[in-house]
Design a protein around this motif. Structure first.
Motif, mmCIF file in Angstrom:
data_model
loop_
_atom_site.group_PDB
_atom_site.id
_atom_site.type_symbol
_atom_site.label_atom_id
_atom_site.label_comp_id
_atom_site.label_asym_id
_atom_site.label_seq_id
_atom_site.Cartn_x
_atom_site.Cartn_y
_atom_site.Cartn_z
ATOM 1 N N SER A 32 14.752 2.413 -4.218
ATOM 2 C CA SER A 32 15.073 3.494 -5.136
ATOM 3 C C SER A 32 15.606 2.942 -6.440
ATOM 4 O O SER A 32 16.065 1.789 -6.506
ATOM 5 C CB SER A 32 16.123 4.414 -4.500
ATOM 6 O OG SER A 32 17.365 3.736 -4.365
ATOM 7 N N PRO A 33 15.605 3.747 -7.512
ATOM 8 C CA PRO A 33 16.155 3.281 -8.787
ATOM 9 C C PRO A 33 17.618 2.863 -8.673
ATOM 10 O O PRO A 33 18.056 1.913 -9.345
ATOM 11 C CB PRO A 33 15.984 4.514 -9.701
ATOM 12 C CG PRO A 33 14.844 5.260 -9.119
ATOM 13 C CD PRO A 33 14.959 5.066 -7.641
ATOM 14 N N ALA A 34 18.400 3.536 -7.813
ATOM 15 C CA ALA A 34 19.798 3.178 -7.664
ATOM 16 C C ALA A 34 19.960 1.764 -7.122
ATOM 17 O O ALA A 34 20.903 1.057 -7.476
ATOM 18 C CB ALA A 34 20.499 4.184 -6.727
ATOM 19 N N MET A 77 11.070 5.485 -5.206
ATOM 20 C CA MET A 77 11.265 4.795 -6.482
ATOM 21 C C MET A 77 10.804 5.649 -7.654
ATOM 22 O O MET A 77 11.317 5.523 -8.765
ATOM 23 C CB MET A 77 10.506 3.459 -6.464
ATOM 24 C CG MET A 77 10.730 2.593 -7.689
ATOM 25 S SD MET A 77 12.450 2.076 -7.895
ATOM 26 C CE MET A 77 12.597 0.877 -6.570
ATOM 27 N N GLY A 78 9.825 6.521 -7.433
ATOM 28 C CA GLY A 78 9.319 7.365 -8.498
ATOM 29 C C GLY A 78 8.288 6.685 -9.373
ATOM 30 O O GLY A 78 7.779 7.287 -10.322
ATOM 31 N N GLY A 100 0.780 -1.230 0.000
ATOM 32 C CA GLY A 100 0.000 0.000 0.000
ATOM 33 C C GLY A 100 0.806 1.272 0.000
ATOM 34 O O GLY A 100 0.239 2.361 0.122
ATOM 35 N N GLY A 101 2.145 1.151 -0.149
ATOM 36 C CA GLY A 101 2.983 2.335 -0.091
ATOM 37 C C GLY A 101 2.853 3.216 -1.322
ATOM 38 O O GLY A 101 2.326 2.806 -2.368
ATOM 39 N N ALA A 102 3.375 4.429 -1.199
ATOM 40 C CA ALA A 102 3.293 5.392 -2.300
ATOM 41 C C ALA A 102 4.485 5.309 -3.244
ATOM 42 O O ALA A 102 4.480 5.957 -4.293
ATOM 43 C CB ALA A 102 3.186 6.806 -1.734
ATOM 44 N N SER A 103 5.530 4.538 -2.906
ATOM 45 C CA SER A 103 6.715 4.352 -3.761
ATOM 46 C C SER A 103 7.350 5.686 -4.151
ATOM 47 O O SER A 103 7.815 5.862 -5.280
ATOM 48 C CB SER A 103 6.353 3.558 -5.023
ATOM 49 O OG SER A 103 5.815 2.302 -4.713
ATOM 50 N N LYS A 121 6.307 0.423 -7.197
ATOM 51 C CA LYS A 121 7.220 -0.721 -7.094
ATOM 52 C C LYS A 121 6.516 -2.035 -7.374
ATOM 53 O O LYS A 121 7.112 -2.955 -7.952
ATOM 54 C CB LYS A 121 7.864 -0.761 -5.707
ATOM 55 C CG LYS A 121 8.885 0.307 -5.468
ATOM 56 C CD LYS A 121 9.588 0.136 -4.138
ATOM 57 C CE LYS A 121 8.727 0.536 -2.979
ATOM 58 N NZ LYS A 121 9.476 0.535 -1.690
ATOM 59 N N ALA A 122 5.275 -2.147 -6.969
ATOM 60 C CA ALA A 122 4.547 -3.403 -7.157
ATOM 61 C C ALA A 122 4.427 -3.787 -8.619
ATOM 62 O O ALA A 122 4.293 -4.966 -8.954
ATOM 63 C CB ALA A 122 3.158 -3.298 -6.535
ATOM 64 N N LEU A 123 4.484 -2.796 -9.515
ATOM 65 C CA LEU A 123 4.292 -3.060 -10.950
ATOM 66 C C LEU A 123 5.600 -3.195 -11.716
ATOM 67 O O LEU A 123 5.575 -3.396 -12.941
ATOM 68 C CB LEU A 123 3.449 -1.934 -11.568
ATOM 69 C CG LEU A 123 2.084 -1.680 -10.917
ATOM 70 C CD1 LEU A 123 1.319 -0.618 -11.693
ATOM 71 C CD2 LEU A 123 1.277 -2.968 -10.826
ATOM 72 N N LEU A 124 6.735 -3.109 -11.039
ATOM 73 C CA LEU A 124 8.015 -3.277 -11.720
ATOM 74 C C LEU A 124 8.148 -4.702 -12.246
ATOM 75 O O LEU A 124 7.754 -5.659 -11.568
ATOM 76 C CB LEU A 124 9.165 -2.967 -10.765
ATOM 77 C CG LEU A 124 9.336 -1.496 -10.370
ATOM 78 C CD1 LEU A 124 10.374 -1.366 -9.265
ATOM 79 C CD2 LEU A 124 9.734 -0.660 -11.581
#
Length: 206
Positions: A202-204, A33-34, A27-30, A37-40
């Motif tokens: 995060s993306p990094a 990550m921008g 349920g996080g806002a990610s 994350k659940a859909l990566l």
């Protein structure tokens, strides 16, 4: 002459261990990550959400997906996994401690295997190690540990009345920090491979 028989001592049956329920927090806002994350995409196929749900399904325990995002629930239901309950997380959305409180209220006297959606390298071996450790002391909270620090979003949380009432009181008092609440709880650390339980934010870190 009759021989007196000694009274038989009653045998104490062991307390039954509460059933395990897997609970996926998504349920996080990610924000870091921008993107969601659940859909990566996951290397094993599908996305992180689908992959984690399939992983939990291998444990043959009921599963609850807790998320505020309707598209997460649509993806979960499309998987048609047995014993999957998709629960919409109501506002306010104030972190995992409040989410845990809501799950304990919903499933009293259960053992909740809490897992986050952003551990893409989590595997069945790590989960079975955690479950086996928790079975040795089912009245205690068992938290994944990567060798350097605790990873409390992956853990097994029993929900007897004492723990539930303490959590409810903490929530009512305004506490929202999971680690702060855990400082006063009966916890065991379960060492697990750091790579398997790495939390990607995060993306990094991708």
């Amino acid at each position: 002459m009759t021989t007196a028989t000694k009274p038989r001592m009653p045998t104490l049956e062991p307390e039954p261990v509460p059933a395990l329920r897997c609970c996926l927090l998504s349920g996080g806002a990610s924000q870091r990550m921008g993107q969601d994350k659940a859909l990566l995409p996951h290397p094993a196929g599908g996305n992180w959400l689908e992959r984690t749900l399939r992983l939990l399904a291998e444990l043959d325990a009921p599963i609850t997906l807790l998320s505020r995002w309707p598209h997460h629930h649509a993806l979960a239901e499309a998987l048609q996994l047995p014993h999957l309950e998709s629960v919409a997380e109501p506002a306010p959305w104030e972190g995992p401690l409040l989410a845990l409180h809501r799950l304990m209220e919903r499933y009293p006297d259960a053992r909740l295997l809490l897992a986050p959606v952003d551990m893409p390298h989590l595997n069945t071996a790590a989960l079975h190690t955690l479950i086996a450790a928790a079975a040795m002391a089912p009245e205690r909270i068992h938290l994944a540990h990567d060798g350097a620090r605790s990873q409390p979003l992956l853990g097994i949380y029993p929900s007897p009345p004492a723990i539930c009432s303490d959590l409810a009181a903490s929530i009512s008092g305004g506490e929202r920090r999971l680690l702060r609440w855990l400082d006063d709880q009966p916890c065991n650390a379960v060492p697990l491979p750091a790579a398997a339980i790495h939390n990607v934010n995060s993306p990094a870190e991708l």
